[in-house]
Design a protein around this motif. Structure first.
Motif, PDB file in Angstrom:
ATOM      1  N   LEU A  57      -3.592   8.731  -9.033  1.00  0.00           N
ATOM      2  CA  LEU A  57      -4.982   8.356  -9.286  1.00  0.00           C
ATOM      3  C   LEU A  57      -5.845   8.484  -8.034  1.00  0.00           C
ATOM      4  O   LEU A  57      -7.067   8.604  -8.114  1.00  0.00           O
ATOM      5  N   CYS A  58      -5.200   8.433  -6.878  1.00  0.00           N
ATOM      6  CA  CYS A  58      -5.899   8.540  -5.599  1.00  0.00           C
ATOM      7  C   CYS A  58      -6.376   9.985  -5.393  1.00  0.00           C
ATOM      8  O   CYS A  58      -5.764  10.920  -5.898  1.00  0.00           O
ATOM      9  N   LYS A  59      -7.466  10.158  -4.637  1.00  0.00           N
ATOM     10  CA  LYS A  59      -7.965  11.511  -4.377  1.00  0.00           C
ATOM     11  C   LYS A  59      -7.169  12.189  -3.270  1.00  0.00           C
ATOM     12  O   LYS A  59      -7.296  13.373  -3.038  1.00  0.00           O
ATOM     13  N   GLU A  61      -3.509  11.825  -2.684  1.00  0.00           N
ATOM     14  CA  GLU A  61      -2.066  11.680  -2.899  1.00  0.00           C
ATOM     15  C   GLU A  61      -1.502  10.307  -2.548  1.00  0.00           C
ATOM     16  O   GLU A  61      -0.354  10.196  -2.138  1.00  0.00           O
ATOM     17  N   GLY A  62      -2.327   9.265  -2.648  1.00  0.00           N
ATOM     18  CA  GLY A  62      -1.785   7.924  -2.405  1.00  0.00           C
ATOM     19  C   GLY A  62      -1.926   7.459  -0.980  1.00  0.00           C
ATOM     20  O   GLY A  62      -0.937   7.219  -0.289  1.00  0.00           O
ATOM     21  N   CYS A  63      -3.198   7.324  -0.519  1.00  0.00           N
ATOM     22  CA  CYS A  63      -3.441   6.934   0.869  1.00  0.00           C
ATOM     23  C   CYS A  63      -3.166   5.448   1.096  1.00  0.00           C
ATOM     24  O   CYS A  63      -3.076   4.990   2.227  1.00  0.00           O
ATOM     25  N   ALA A  64      -3.049   4.687   0.038  1.00  0.00           N
ATOM     26  CA  ALA A  64      -2.790   3.238   0.089  1.00  0.00           C
ATOM     27  C   ALA A  64      -4.014   2.445   0.528  1.00  0.00           C
ATOM     28  O   ALA A  64      -3.955   1.222   0.639  1.00  0.00           O
ATOM     29  N   ASP A  65      -5.119   3.130   0.788  1.00  0.00           N
ATOM     30  CA  ASP A  65      -6.244   2.454   1.419  1.00  0.00           C
ATOM     31  C   ASP A  65      -7.527   2.496   0.584  1.00  0.00           C
ATOM     32  O   ASP A  65      -8.380   1.621   0.702  1.00  0.00           O
ATOM     33  N   CYS A  66      -7.666   3.500  -0.252  1.00  0.00           N
ATOM     34  CA  CYS A  66      -8.920   3.662  -0.987  1.00  0.00           C
ATOM     35  C   CYS A  66      -8.940   2.721  -2.194  1.00  0.00           C
ATOM     36  O   CYS A  66      -7.947   2.075  -2.513  1.00  0.00           O
ATOM     37  N   SER A  67     -10.083   2.671  -2.878  1.00  0.00           N
ATOM     38  CA  SER A  67     -10.170   1.727  -3.995  1.00  0.00           C
ATOM     39  C   SER A  67      -9.331   2.199  -5.184  1.00  0.00           C
ATOM     40  O   SER A  67      -8.817   1.381  -5.945  1.00  0.00           O
ATOM     41  N   ASP A  68      -9.150   3.516  -5.337  1.00  0.00           N
ATOM     42  CA  ASP A  68      -8.246   4.004  -6.387  1.00  0.00           C
ATOM     43  C   ASP A  68      -6.840   3.448  -6.170  1.00  0.00           C
ATOM     44  O   ASP A  68      -6.219   2.928  -7.089  1.00  0.00           O
ATOM     45  N   CYS A  69      -6.352   3.578  -4.935  1.00  0.00           N
ATOM     46  CA  CYS A  69      -5.006   3.092  -4.619  1.00  0.00           C
ATOM     47  C   CYS A  69      -4.912   1.590  -4.847  1.00  0.00           C
ATOM     48  O   CYS A  69      -3.968   1.099  -5.474  1.00  0.00           O
ATOM     49  N   LYS A  70      -5.891   0.870  -4.317  1.00  0.00           N
ATOM     50  CA  LYS A  70      -5.805  -0.589  -4.390  1.00  0.00           C
ATOM     51  C   LYS A  70      -5.852  -1.095  -5.829  1.00  0.00           C
ATOM     52  O   LYS A  70      -5.071  -1.973  -6.204  1.00  0.00           O
TER      53      LYS A  70
HETATM   54 ZN   LIG Z   1      -5.877   6.341  -2.050  1.00  0.00          ZN
END
Ligand SMILES: [Zn+2]
Length: 320
Positions: A57-59, A61-70
């Motif tokens: 869902l992240c733009k 590949e899963g940065c763990a930091d953006c709002s998609d990830c969170k």
């Molecule tokens: Zn992310």
């Protein structure tokens, strides 16, 4: 940083998931690496499913930091459908609705991700209703089913998904100790069978407890920080969220006990299978095969949420 940092110990699953996330991000959705129907089994499968969902869902590949990830990791992302089951079974009507919602186009992300926890509780008709959806999920839909082991879902589902097994972290005994493995072979009478059952369940519980406590404390601390706890006071929403969290932790601990017992049972079954090799007489062979059947039957009952101690007692009596 990457959401996959949390899966460092998963030597087999990790490279497969990172490559799948990469292929998905490059829109190589028909590539070998990416597939649209997964089955996650073993320890921490639900958490792993959320991490993989975040990477899709992240733009980036899963940065763990953006709002998609969170929001994905919290289970609240708009393009994530997280299905938890309190009931003993998942019925056909639930699945039909879910299949329909799963076909919606994603709203903000590239994918719509459906995580179906406790897939072992699908009734046969519900599982059949799911078949077509996971066979032809649509380009933008990804299904992640979670179950204790691959044997817990029907073969027709199993043949349509890519199965990934997650292993317990180092603190949990990944191999059953010899002491435990010897128990079923040393039972002399009914009393001994009950004692062996109690010992095995006790071990599974204490193992799960010690791991769960560490996880629980950490999560509670973070949740309280997030809700801005001051002194002993939490905001109204905060106490509700903490209660929810604690409820989830309790069911996770129950699952961990079941998972540990499942590992022990599989190891016991393997030990019987090894015994088969040295046996010449057919009648002895049949006896051992009956015991393997009994072990597998106990696994199936545990997967359907049978009481651990009763299940193990019945098994140990039949292994005597
Ligand atoms: Zn992310």
């Amino acid at each position: 940083m990457s959401v996959f940092d949390a899966l460092k110990g998963q030597k087999q699953a990790l490279p497969i998931l990172t490559m799948a996330a990469k292929a998905a991000a490059n829109d190589a959705s028909e590539s070998q690496e990416m597939t649209h129907a997964w089955l996650f089994t073993g320890f921490g499968r639900e958490k792993a499913a959320l991490l993989f969902a975040a990477s899709l869902l992240c733009k980036s590949e899963g940065c763990a930091d953006c709002s998609d990830c969170k929001t994905a990791l919290a289970g609240s992302h708009g393009d994530l459908e997280l299905v938890k089951t309190d009931g003993l079974s998942i019925k056909i009507d639930d699945v039909r609705e879910l299949v329909q919602r799963a076909s919606w186009s994603p709203s903000t992300s590239n994918y719509r991700v459906v995580i179906l926890e406790s897939a072992e509780r699908l009734t046969d008709s519900a599982a059949n209703a799911l078949l077509k959806a996971i066979e032809e999920p649509g380009l933008r839909t990804v299904w992640i089913l979670c179950a204790p082991s691959a044997a817990d879902v029907i073969p027709t589902i199993r043949s349509r998904v890519r199965t990934l097994a997650f292993v317990a972290p180092a603190q949990l005994p990944t191999t059953t100790s010899d002491e435990i493995l010897r128990l079923p072979f040393e039972i002399k009478d009914i009393a001994g069978a009950f004692m062996a059952a109690a010992k095995i369940v006790e071990l599974a519980k204490s193992g799960a407890e010690s791991v769960a406590e560490t996880l629980n404390d950490e999560e509670l601390k973070k949740a309280k920080e997030a809700w801005g706890q001051q002194g002993s006071k939490l905001t109204a929403g905060g106490s509700k969220a903490i209660k929810e969290l604690e409820k989830g932790q309790k069911s996770r601990q129950t699952r961990m006990v079941h998972d540990t017992l499942d590992t022990i049972l599989l190891d016991i079954a393997v030990k019987y299978r090894d015994q088969l090799v040295g046996v010449a007489s057919d009648s002895e062979k049949l006896k051992i095969i009956a015991k393997i059947d009994a072990v597998m039957d106990a696994r199936a009952r545990l997967a359907r949420n049978a009481a651990p101690l009763l299940t193990m007692e019945a098994l140990m009596v039949s292994l005597r």
